[in-house]
Design a protein around this motif. Structure first.
Motif, PDB file in Angstrom:
ATOM      1  N   PHE A  93       0.836  -1.201   0.000  1.00 36.03           N
ATOM      2  CA  PHE A  93       0.000   0.000   0.000  1.00 36.03           C
ATOM      3  C   PHE A  93       0.876   1.258   0.000  1.00 36.03           C
ATOM      4  N   THR A  94       1.869   1.279   0.869  1.00 34.87           N
ATOM      5  CA  THR A  94       2.763   2.435   0.957  1.00 34.87           C
ATOM      6  C   THR A  94       3.542   2.620  -0.338  1.00 34.87           C
ATOM      7  N   SER A  95       4.023   1.525  -0.905  1.00 31.58           N
ATOM      8  CA  SER A  95       4.792   1.606  -2.148  1.00 31.58           C
ATOM      9  C   SER A  95       3.941   2.154  -3.286  1.00 31.58           C
ATOM     10  N   ALA A 179      -4.683   4.220 -13.953  1.00 32.01           N
ATOM     11  CA  ALA A 179      -5.980   3.704 -13.506  1.00 32.01           C
ATOM     12  C   ALA A 179      -5.842   2.294 -12.945  1.00 32.01           C
ATOM     13  N   PHE A 180      -5.004   1.474 -13.593  1.00 34.34           N
ATOM     14  CA  PHE A 180      -4.779   0.115 -13.101  1.00 34.34           C
ATOM     15  C   PHE A 180      -4.204   0.139 -11.692  1.00 34.34           C
ATOM     16  N   HIS A 181      -3.184   0.962 -11.478  1.00 39.94           N
ATOM     17  CA  HIS A 181      -2.519   0.964 -10.176  1.00 39.94           C
ATOM     18  C   HIS A 181      -3.372   1.655  -9.100  1.00 39.94           C
ATOM     19  N   PHE A 182      -4.116   2.697  -9.479  1.00 40.01           N
ATOM     20  CA  PHE A 182      -5.018   3.303  -8.501  1.00 40.01           C
ATOM     21  C   PHE A 182      -6.153   2.340  -8.133  1.00 40.01           C
ATOM     22  N   ALA A 183      -6.617   1.572  -9.133  1.00 47.11           N
ATOM     23  CA  ALA A 183      -7.648   0.578  -8.836  1.00 47.11           C
ATOM     24  C   ALA A 183      -7.106  -0.517  -7.923  1.00 47.11           C
ATOM     25  N   LEU A 184      -5.843  -0.893  -8.128  1.00 45.93           N
ATOM     26  CA  LEU A 184      -5.221  -1.859  -7.220  1.00 45.93           C
ATOM     27  C   LEU A 184      -5.143  -1.293  -5.806  1.00 45.93           C
ATOM     28  N   LEU A 185      -4.809  -0.021  -5.714  1.00 50.18           N
ATOM     29  CA  LEU A 185      -4.775   0.635  -4.407  1.00 50.18           C
ATOM     30  C   LEU A 185      -6.170   0.641  -3.774  1.00 50.18           C
ATOM     31  N   GLY A 186      -7.180   0.976  -4.584  1.00 47.97           N
ATOM     32  CA  GLY A 186      -8.554   0.948  -4.072  1.00 47.97           C
ATOM     33  C   GLY A 186      -8.991  -0.449  -3.682  1.00 47.97           C
ATOM     34  N   LEU A 188      -7.069  -2.793  -2.455  1.00 42.26           N
ATOM     35  CA  LEU A 188      -6.476  -3.064  -1.140  1.00 42.26           C
ATOM     36  C   LEU A 188      -7.276  -2.381  -0.032  1.00 42.26           C
ATOM     37  N   ILE A 189      -7.705  -1.140  -0.292  1.00 44.06           N
ATOM     38  CA  ILE A 189      -8.492  -0.422   0.716  1.00 44.06           C
ATOM     39  C   ILE A 189      -9.837  -1.113   0.943  1.00 44.06           C
ATOM     40  N   ALA A 190     -10.485  -1.563  -0.156  1.00 46.97           N
ATOM     41  CA  ALA A 190     -11.792  -2.218  -0.021  1.00 46.97           C
ATOM     42  C   ALA A 190     -11.674  -3.529   0.747  1.00 46.97           C
ATOM     43  N   VAL A 191     -10.610  -4.289   0.464  1.00 47.86           N
ATOM     44  CA  VAL A 191     -10.419  -5.542   1.205  1.00 47.86           C
ATOM     45  C   VAL A 191     -10.165  -5.255   2.684  1.00 47.86           C
ATOM     46  N   ALA A 192      -9.350  -4.230   2.953  1.00 49.28           N
ATOM     47  CA  ALA A 192      -9.092  -3.864   4.357  1.00 49.28           C
ATOM     48  C   ALA A 192     -10.373  -3.407   5.048  1.00 49.28           C
ATOM     49  N   ALA A 193     -11.229  -2.653   4.333  1.00 55.23           N
ATOM     50  CA  ALA A 193     -12.497  -2.212   4.926  1.00 55.23           C
ATOM     51  C   ALA A 193     -13.390  -3.412   5.241  1.00 55.23           C
ATOM     52  N   GLY A 194     -13.375  -4.423   4.351  1.00 52.60           N
ATOM     53  CA  GLY A 194     -14.153  -5.622   4.630  1.00 52.60           C
ATOM     54  C   GLY A 194     -13.670  -6.346   5.865  1.00 52.60           C
ATOM     55  N   LYS A 195     -12.344  -6.381   6.072  1.00 48.92           N
ATOM     56  CA  LYS A 195     -11.802  -7.023   7.271  1.00 48.92           C
ATOM     57  C   LYS A 195     -12.129  -6.226   8.530  1.00 48.92           C
ATOM     58  N   LEU A 196     -12.215  -4.910   8.408  1.00 44.90           N
ATOM     59  CA  LEU A 196     -12.481  -4.072   9.576  1.00 44.90           C
ATOM     60  C   LEU A 196     -13.950  -4.070   9.969  1.00 44.90           C
ATOM     61  N   PHE A 197     -14.836  -3.941   8.975  1.00 44.23           N
ATOM     62  CA  PHE A 197     -16.249  -3.713   9.261  1.00 44.23           C
ATOM     63  C   PHE A 197     -17.138  -4.910   8.910  1.00 44.23           C
ATOM     64  N   GLY A 198     -16.550  -5.996   8.417  1.00 39.84           N
ATOM     65  CA  GLY A 198     -17.350  -7.152   8.032  1.00 39.84           C
ATOM     66  C   GLY A 198     -17.355  -8.226   9.103  1.00 39.84           C
ATOM     67  N   TYR A 199     -18.199  -9.202   8.900  1.00 41.95           N
ATOM     68  CA  TYR A 199     -18.240 -10.364   9.784  1.00 41.95           C
ATOM     69  C   TYR A 199     -18.729 -11.553   8.978  1.00 41.95           C
ATOM     70  N   GLU A 200     -18.490 -12.728   9.543  1.00 38.87           N
ATOM     71  CA  GLU A 200     -18.856 -13.968   8.868  1.00 38.87           C
ATOM     72  C   GLU A 200     -19.194 -15.013   9.909  1.00 38.87           C
ATOM     73  N   GLN A 457     -17.473  -5.322  -0.532  1.00 45.23           N
ATOM     74  CA  GLN A 457     -17.553  -6.264  -1.640  1.00 45.23           C
ATOM     75  C   GLN A 457     -17.858  -5.584  -2.973  1.00 45.23           C
ATOM     76  N   ILE A 458     -18.819  -4.662  -2.976  1.00 46.37           N
ATOM     77  CA  ILE A 458     -19.164  -3.977  -4.221  1.00 46.37           C
ATOM     78  C   ILE A 458     -17.970  -3.182  -4.733  1.00 46.37           C
ATOM     79  N   TRP A 459     -17.260  -2.541  -3.816  1.00 48.71           N
ATOM     80  CA  TRP A 459     -16.091  -1.762  -4.238  1.00 48.71           C
ATOM     81  C   TRP A 459     -14.982  -2.663  -4.756  1.00 48.71           C
ATOM     82  N   VAL A 460     -14.871  -3.857  -4.197  1.00 49.21           N
ATOM     83  CA  VAL A 460     -13.886  -4.810  -4.730  1.00 49.21           C
ATOM     84  C   VAL A 460     -14.203  -5.129  -6.186  1.00 49.21           C
ATOM     85  N   LEU A 461     -15.483  -5.338  -6.486  1.00 50.32           N
ATOM     86  CA  LEU A 461     -15.886  -5.609  -7.865  1.00 50.32           C
ATOM     87  C   LEU A 461     -15.603  -4.411  -8.763  1.00 50.32           C
TER      88      LEU A 461
END
Length: 549
Positions: A93-95, A179-186, A188-200, A457-461
């Motif tokens: 993410f930092t890189s 756009a490819f690299h910014f989408a990759l950055l997004g 990573l953020i979406a996956v992190a948000a799912g880990k923070l605010f999601g449950y299973e 999840q929607i943002w990941v898509l």
């Protein structure tokens, strides 16, 4: 230490920090970290994970007593929450942030900047063409050629030798790359948000009139994995019940499809007690608000009735664990507490609890007295059970497995085996020495449901699709430049020289330069000679083509 030495040490530290930052934010480092992230995810796919199935992890540790503990120390059974995977994630993410920021600024500058002037010698460029003796004036011809460069960013300027046109196109290549690299950055953020605010969570629901399930609390789940910010107090409430379950099998016993007819409530339906039907199938989850309900597996829950000596009875339907996925031969246990009044003394009552442990076969197959299952469908159900009487240990405060009895109670003599039998629907009962009757009443299917809540999840898509679009742009679009130099040859005639350069490689042009040259010079004529007009001579770098009247 002298001030000069302190200043020198600070300078060296600053240089090392700058060099480290430059190395971290280089595109090469980002690619290496991305590769390491993909490599680090492989153990998460190959090894059982505690967040998904803690029982499988325990089985793996028991089966691999040497390697298992070392893998556990390296957090291989919790890959996506491990310190090393998190470190790679944060470094990537930092890189990406450090790499994309200057590239974005540079791209914006290039969009605002004029195309670069023509090099001194166009003939040295990979692509070169020329036409001599064209009729016209340099300025007028330059305006004509500039008008034919539709879709190109162009600049026309006068020089000491004539007029030059500098044009460039293909800016979408760098835009797609960013756009490819910014989408990759997004992503990573979406996956992190799912880990923070999601449950299973997962739960087993018995079909055919079972009690159903409501997700108002983590306690309602058999297993629950919460995100770092989820405390279980704000779960999306919903209720569902399974009406029936259908499964299709090959003759070998392998399942080809299974689905369940369910009713569910959510939102306002909970207040009005309104049920909505749905056909829940594999890869066709139920989506309710921000939740998704998946059908993950199935099995069977045998029903037993215990008739105590005084005629009072207890009936229970409890799911058994499928031990053989091919035939669904299952194991499990049930515990029965005597009804009130059968044994007035609490101690005596506790000593007359009934426990059943054994195997269940959906389709009975006997090898002597050894029970196995011939097919996973519910054709000829049967059980092989051991019956125990005594203290089952439910009030000891120690947790017990749903599928096995507490062996410590047996070892202490507080739970004693009093009978063993094979039962089916033709011979459903057995009688104990004190007159207690154990009756097998059949079985009903159960389904294993997983409820997932992932706000990212929607943002990941969205980011995944943006990554694909950016990658296509960066691969298809080619960055290229073209220069046109127009110089006076004689009164009323000019010479035109063209040069082309691709920003990537010579293959970036393909045969586009030749087509562009033909389009730019189409219709331009040489001065009349003896009443005839024709196109001027045209030379290409790859060879010489002469057009003569």
């Amino acid at each position: 230490m002298s001030p000069s030495a302190i200043a020198g040490a600070a300078t060296r530290v600053g240089q090392r920090a700058r060099n480290t930052w430059r190395s971290l934010t280089s595109m090469g480092t980002a690619l290496v970290l991305l590769f390491l992230l993909a490599l680090g995810a492989i153990p998460g796919a190959l090894l059982p994970q505690r967040s998904l199935n803690a029982g499988k992890v325990d089985e793996y540790l028991h089966s691999h007593p040497t390697v298992g503990p070392w893998l556990d120390r390296l957090q291989m059974f919790d890959v996506f929450g491990s310190f090393w995977f998190t470190a790679i994630y944060v470094l990537l993410f930092t890189s990406l942030v450090g790499c994309l920021a200057p590239r974005t600024v540079e791209h914006l500058r290039s969009l605002r900047a004029d195309p670069v002037p023509a090099p001194r010698n166009l003939a040295r460029l990979p692509k070169h063409a020329g036409a001599a003796g064209l009729a016209g004036e340099p300025d007028a011809l330059a305006a004509t050629l500039a008008g034919r460069l539709r879709g190109w960013r162009r600049r026309v300027r006068r020089t000491d030798t004539g007029t030059e046109i500098a044009a460039e196109r293909g800016y979408l290549r760098e835009f797609g790359n960013l756009a490819f690299h910014f989408a990759l950055l997004g992503l990573l953020i979406a996956v992190a948000a799912g880990k923070l605010f999601g449950y299973e969570g997962s739960t087993i629901v018995i079909a055919d009139g079972g009690p159903g399930f409501c997700s108002a609390s983590p306690a309602a789940f058999d297993s629950f994995r919460a995100g770092l910010t989820v405390d279980g107090t704000d779960l999306d409430p919903m209720c569902l019940r399974v009406n029936d379950f259908d499964a299709d099998y090959l003759p070998s016993g392998q399942a080809t499809a299974y689905a369940a007819d369910i009713d569910y409530q959510s939102g306002e339906d909970l207040l009005t007690d309104t049920w909505v039907g749905y056909r829940l199938a594999v890869n066709h989850p139920l989506r309710i608000g921000g939740n998704r309900v998946y059908l993950q597996g199935h099995g069977y829950a045998p029903t037993f009735t215990v008739i105590f000596p005084d005629g009072q009875r207890r009936t229970a339907t409890v799911q058994f664990r499928p031990d053989d996925q091919q035939t669904l031969l299952s194991s499990g246990a049930l515990r029965f507490d005597p009804p009130a009044g059968t044994y007035p003394d609490a101690t005596e009552r506790r000593h007359h609890q009934i426990a059943i442990q054994g195997l269940f076969a959906p389709t009975e197959q006997l090898d002597g007295t050894l029970l196995s299952s011939a097919f996973p469908a519910l054709g000829d159900p049967a059980v092989a059970i051991d019956v125990y009487r005594g203290d089952t240990g439910l009030d000891t405060g120690r947790p017990q497995s749903l599928f096995t009895l507490d062996h410590r109670m047996m070892e202490q003599g507080r739970l004693v085996k009093v009978g063993r039998a094979n039962l089916n629907l033709r011979t459903p009962e057995m009688r104990l020495d004190d007159g207690t009757v154990i009756r097998f009443d059949g079985a009903v299917p159960f389904v294993n449901l997983q409820v997932s809540h992932d706000p990212g999840q929607i943002w990941v898509l969205v980011f995944a699709m943006t990554m694909m679009a950016g990658l296509v742009l960066s691969l298809v679009v080619r960055r290229r430049r073209v220069w046109i130099r127009i110089g006076a040859a004689a009164p009323g005639t000019v010479n035109v020289e063209l040069g082309g350069l691709a920003r990537t490689d010579n293959a970036g042009w393909g045969d586009e330069f030749e087509r562009l040259t033909a389009r730019l010079l189409a219709g331009l004529q040489a001065p009349s000679q003896e009443g005839q007009e024709g196109p001027a001579e045209m030379n290409h770098a790859a060879g010489t083509e002469e057009w003569r009247p």
